[in-house]
Design a protein around this motif. Structure first.
Motif, PDB file in Angstrom:
ATOM      1  N   VAL A  44       0.782  -1.148   0.091  1.00 41.46           N
ATOM      2  CA  VAL A  44       0.037   0.083   0.027  1.00 41.46           C
ATOM      3  C   VAL A  44       0.738   1.147   0.074  1.00 41.46           C
ATOM      4  CG1 VAL A  44      -1.854   1.231   1.287  1.00 41.46           C
ATOM      5  CG2 VAL A  44      -1.949  -1.341   1.270  1.00 41.46           C
ATOM      6  N   GLY A  45       0.807   2.014  -1.093  1.00 42.78           N
ATOM      7  CA  GLY A  45       1.480   3.207  -1.208  1.00 42.78           C
ATOM      8  C   GLY A  45       0.689   4.488  -0.805  1.00 42.78           C
ATOM      9  N   GLU A  46       1.077   5.668  -1.239  1.00 39.36           N
ATOM     10  CA  GLU A  46       0.334   6.811  -0.615  1.00 39.36           C
ATOM     11  C   GLU A  46      -0.560   7.332  -1.852  1.00 39.36           C
ATOM     12  OE1 GLU A  46       3.657  10.028   0.003  1.00 39.36           O
ATOM     13  OE2 GLU A  46       2.145  11.373  -0.906  1.00 39.36           O
ATOM     14  N   GLY A  47      -0.140   7.461  -3.069  1.00 40.23           N
ATOM     15  CA  GLY A  47      -1.360   7.993  -3.713  1.00 40.23           C
ATOM     16  C   GLY A  47      -0.677   8.004  -5.289  1.00 40.23           C
ATOM     17  N   PRO A  48      -1.498   7.961  -6.234  1.00 40.69           N
ATOM     18  CA  PRO A  48      -1.048   8.190  -7.596  1.00 40.69           C
ATOM     19  C   PRO A  48      -0.147   9.564  -7.899  1.00 40.69           C
ATOM     20  CG  PRO A  48      -3.459   8.076  -7.625  1.00 40.69           C
ATOM     21  CD  PRO A  48      -2.981   8.037  -6.396  1.00 40.69           C
ATOM     22  N   GLY A  49       0.760   9.527  -8.638  1.00 43.99           N
ATOM     23  CA  GLY A  49       1.325  10.900  -9.135  1.00 43.99           C
ATOM     24  C   GLY A  49       1.073  10.985 -10.623  1.00 43.99           C
ATOM     25  N   GLU A  50       1.785  11.690 -11.251  1.00 42.34           N
ATOM     26  CA  GLU A  50       1.481  12.066 -12.670  1.00 42.34           C
ATOM     27  C   GLU A  50       1.455  11.000 -13.604  1.00 42.34           C
ATOM     28  OE1 GLU A  50       4.254  15.051 -14.066  1.00 42.34           O
ATOM     29  OE2 GLU A  50       3.403  15.274 -16.073  1.00 42.34           O
ATOM     30  N   ASN A  51       2.616  10.147 -13.446  1.00 38.81           N
ATOM     31  CA  ASN A  51       2.569   8.944 -14.318  1.00 38.81           C
ATOM     32  C   ASN A  51       1.473   7.886 -14.274  1.00 38.81           C
ATOM     33  OD1 ASN A  51       5.133   9.491 -15.689  1.00 38.81           O
ATOM     34  ND2 ASN A  51       5.946   9.363 -13.571  1.00 38.81           N
ATOM     35  N   GLU A  52       1.194   7.610 -12.808  1.00 39.69           N
ATOM     36  CA  GLU A  52      -0.120   6.655 -12.326  1.00 39.69           C
ATOM     37  C   GLU A  52      -1.413   7.529 -13.088  1.00 39.69           C
ATOM     38  OE1 GLU A  52       2.349   7.739 -10.413  1.00 39.69           O
ATOM     39  OE2 GLU A  52       3.634   6.024 -10.281  1.00 39.69           O
ATOM     40  N   ASP A  53      -1.530   8.687 -12.994  1.00 36.24           N
ATOM     41  CA  ASP A  53      -2.655   9.627 -13.295  1.00 36.24           C
ATOM     42  C   ASP A  53      -2.867   8.835 -14.906  1.00 36.24           C
ATOM     43  OD1 ASP A  53      -4.930  11.064 -12.661  1.00 36.24           O
ATOM     44  OD2 ASP A  53      -3.766  12.612 -13.854  1.00 36.24           O
ATOM     45  N   GLU A  57      -2.593   3.303 -13.714  1.00 34.71           N
ATOM     46  CA  GLU A  57      -1.849   2.089 -12.704  1.00 34.71           C
ATOM     47  C   GLU A  57      -1.166   2.681 -11.638  1.00 34.71           C
ATOM     48  OE1 GLU A  57       0.843  -1.491 -13.904  1.00 34.71           O
ATOM     49  OE2 GLU A  57      -0.732  -0.981 -15.679  1.00 34.71           O
ATOM     50  N   PRO A  58      -0.870   1.866 -10.628  1.00 32.23           N
ATOM     51  CA  PRO A  58      -0.177   2.210  -9.606  1.00 32.23           C
ATOM     52  C   PRO A  58       1.273   2.086  -9.707  1.00 32.23           C
ATOM     53  CG  PRO A  58      -1.285   0.569  -8.787  1.00 32.23           C
ATOM     54  CD  PRO A  58      -1.862   0.729 -10.057  1.00 32.23           C
ATOM     55  N   PHE A  59       2.131   2.997  -9.375  1.00 23.93           N
ATOM     56  CA  PHE A  59       3.584   2.788  -9.314  1.00 23.93           C
ATOM     57  C   PHE A  59       4.300   2.366 -10.515  1.00 23.93           C
ATOM     58  CE2 PHE A  59       2.873   2.446  -4.652  1.00 23.93           C
ATOM     59  CZ  PHE A  59       3.951   3.011  -4.095  1.00 23.93           C
ATOM     60  N   VAL A  60       4.024   3.136 -11.462  1.00 21.70           N
ATOM     61  CA  VAL A  60       4.402   3.003 -12.844  1.00 21.70           C
ATOM     62  C   VAL A  60       5.582   3.859 -13.331  1.00 21.70           C
ATOM     63  CG1 VAL A  60       2.523   1.735 -14.002  1.00 21.70           C
ATOM     64  CG2 VAL A  60       2.637   4.166 -14.025  1.00 21.70           C
ATOM     65  N   ARG A  62       9.140   6.624 -11.795  1.00 24.00           N
ATOM     66  CA  ARG A  62      10.481   6.166 -11.326  1.00 24.00           C
ATOM     67  C   ARG A  62      10.346   5.228  -9.999  1.00 24.00           C
ATOM     68  NH1 ARG A  62      14.007  10.518 -10.117  1.00 24.00           N
ATOM     69  NH2 ARG A  62      15.707   9.036  -9.770  1.00 24.00           N
ATOM     70  N   ALA A  63       9.296   5.886  -9.083  1.00 23.13           N
ATOM     71  CA  ALA A  63       9.140   5.083  -7.669  1.00 23.13           C
ATOM     72  C   ALA A  63       8.914   3.701  -7.970  1.00 23.13           C
ATOM     73  CB  ALA A  63       8.095   6.089  -6.804  1.00 23.13           C
ATOM     74  N   GLY A  64       7.817   3.654  -8.963  1.00 21.08           N
ATOM     75  CA  GLY A  64       7.509   2.233  -9.323  1.00 21.08           C
ATOM     76  C   GLY A  64       8.437   1.149  -9.756  1.00 21.08           C
ATOM     77  N   THR A  84      -1.299  -1.258  -4.428  1.00 19.56           N
ATOM     78  CA  THR A  84      -2.499  -0.334  -4.436  1.00 19.56           C
ATOM     79  C   THR A  84      -2.038   0.985  -3.478  1.00 19.56           C
ATOM     80  OG1 THR A  84      -4.879   0.136  -4.161  1.00 19.56           O
ATOM     81  CG2 THR A  84      -3.789  -1.262  -2.340  1.00 19.56           C
ATOM     82  N   ASN A  85      -3.102   1.913  -3.190  1.00 19.33           N
ATOM     83  CA  ASN A  85      -2.740   3.154  -2.683  1.00 19.33           C
ATOM     84  C   ASN A  85      -3.769   3.484  -1.453  1.00 19.33           C
ATOM     85  OD1 ASN A  85       0.031   4.101  -3.912  1.00 19.33           O
ATOM     86  ND2 ASN A  85      -1.136   4.272  -5.626  1.00 19.33           N
ATOM     87  N   THR A  86      -3.470   4.513  -0.804  1.00 23.62           N
ATOM     88  CA  THR A  86      -4.263   4.802   0.224  1.00 23.62           C
ATOM     89  C   THR A  86      -5.408   5.636  -0.392  1.00 23.62           C
ATOM     90  OG1 THR A  86      -2.879   6.862   0.604  1.00 23.62           O
ATOM     91  CG2 THR A  86      -2.790   4.903   2.201  1.00 23.62           C
ATOM     92  N   PHE A 166      10.366   2.572   4.091  1.00 19.86           N
ATOM     93  CA  PHE A 166      10.174   4.064   3.707  1.00 19.86           C
ATOM     94  C   PHE A 166       9.713   3.901   2.152  1.00 19.86           C
ATOM     95  CE2 PHE A 166      13.933   4.423   6.643  1.00 19.86           C
ATOM     96  CZ  PHE A 166      13.297   5.896   7.572  1.00 19.86           C
ATOM     97  N   HIS A 167       9.408   4.982   1.766  1.00 20.68           N
ATOM     98  CA  HIS A 167       8.667   4.817   0.202  1.00 20.68           C
ATOM     99  C   HIS A 167       9.608   4.822  -0.617  1.00 20.68           C
ATOM    100  CE1 HIS A 167       6.245   6.258  -3.047  1.00 20.68           C
ATOM    101  NE2 HIS A 167       5.205   6.050  -2.580  1.00 20.68           N
ATOM    102  N   PRO A 168       9.693   4.217  -1.743  1.00 19.88           N
ATOM    103  CA  PRO A 168      10.836   4.216  -2.876  1.00 19.88           C
ATOM    104  C   PRO A 168      11.134   5.733  -3.228  1.00 19.88           C
ATOM    105  CG  PRO A 168       9.105   3.030  -3.325  1.00 19.88           C
ATOM    106  CD  PRO A 168       8.724   3.270  -2.164  1.00 19.88           C
TER     107      PRO A 168
HETATM  108  N1  URA Z   1       3.796   6.628  -5.257  1.00 17.08           N
HETATM  109  C1  URA Z   1       2.570   6.111  -4.563  1.00 17.08           C
HETATM  110  O1  URA Z   1       2.806   6.099  -3.365  1.00 17.08           O
HETATM  111  N2  URA Z   1       1.835   5.361  -5.362  1.00 17.08           N
HETATM  112  C2  URA Z   1       1.926   5.116  -6.783  1.00 17.08           C
HETATM  113  O2  URA Z   1       1.287   4.706  -7.131  1.00 17.08           O
HETATM  114  C3  URA Z   1       3.185   5.809  -7.107  1.00 17.08           C
HETATM  115  C4  URA Z   1       3.943   6.740  -6.571  1.00 17.08           C
END
Ligand code: URA
Length: 229
Positions: A44-53, A57-60, A62-64, A84-86, A166-168
């Protein structure tokens, strides 16, 4: 479609139609969980960023990419786990015509909790790895301090075992000697996840052998080729 996949598809459509938060109207695509709905492990991550939006799809981004490497380091692929994300909408802010990612607000996390809880209820993971402080706080309360309280097992929702690392994206922002030090901490947390998954698997095997009345022959825990990501 199997039951879990069709329940996730229904959830996806409902999250897409949700307008509880203002970010539902500024985001492009809704980003719900992906991966193996039968997985024992949910990330479970934080939330979608620009690429995910953009991709839905989640984590696609650089962090992904780094998350994929972190999973590979404990012998898992993205497809083996459920990610997934919160929150399911990109939290963003606009300044001088430019759009930036921002941390989710408590209200947004609370509004979206229903969808996260339903993902957990459908997938039924046994282990949750929360990455980053917002995800950790959404499970363990606002007082959670990631520096001191990561790498410890907690009772998670729906009978899960929960651990935080920690978050990537945080690792990617570090510089110099800090990078290796933090990577080592994350590496310890990932190995704890690997051990927990192996223990659960072995316990399931003991139980299934017992049910069939055969004596249990312990098999050595599989030691995957582990290396620091
Ligand atoms: N960071 C997050 O926490 N979630 C994502 O889906 C992408 C980056």
């Amino acid at each position: 479609m199997d039951t879990k996949r069709s329940a996730l598809a229904t959830l996806h459509a409902q999250a897409d139609a949700c307008r509880r938060c203002a970010i539902a109207t500024t985001r492009d695509k809704i980003v719900c969980g992906v991966g193996d709905p039968e997985s024992t492990l949910m990330i479970v991550g934080e939330g979608p960023g620009e690429n995910e939006d953009r991709k839905g799809e989640p984590f696609v981004g650089r962090a992904g990419e780094l998350l994929t490497k972190m999973l590979a380091a404990i012998g898992l692929s993205r497809e083996d786990v459920f990610i997934t994300n919160t929150i399911k909408c990109r939290a963003s802010t606009e300044e001088n015509g430019r759009v930036f990612n921002r941390a989710p607000m408590l209200e947004e996390i609370a509004n979206c909790r229903e969808f996260l809880d339903r993902e957990i209820a459908i997938v039924k993971p046994r282990v949750i790895l929360a990455v980053g402080a917002p995800a950790a706080k959404s499970f363990l309360g606002a007082g959670f301090g990631i520096t001191r309280q990561r790498g410890i097992w907690y009772a998670g929702p729906a009978g899960t075992d929960l651990i935080v690392t920690f978050h990537p994206a945080y690792i990617l922002r570090l510089t110099g000697g800090q990078i290796d030090a933090v990577k080592r901490l994350v590496w310890n947390d990932l190995q704890a996840v690997r051990r927990k998954l192996d223990e659960l698997k072995q316990a399931d095997e003991v139980e299934s052998v017992d049910r069939e009345g055969r004596p249990f022959q312990p098999r050595p825990l599989q030691e995957p080729e582990l290396k620091l990501f």
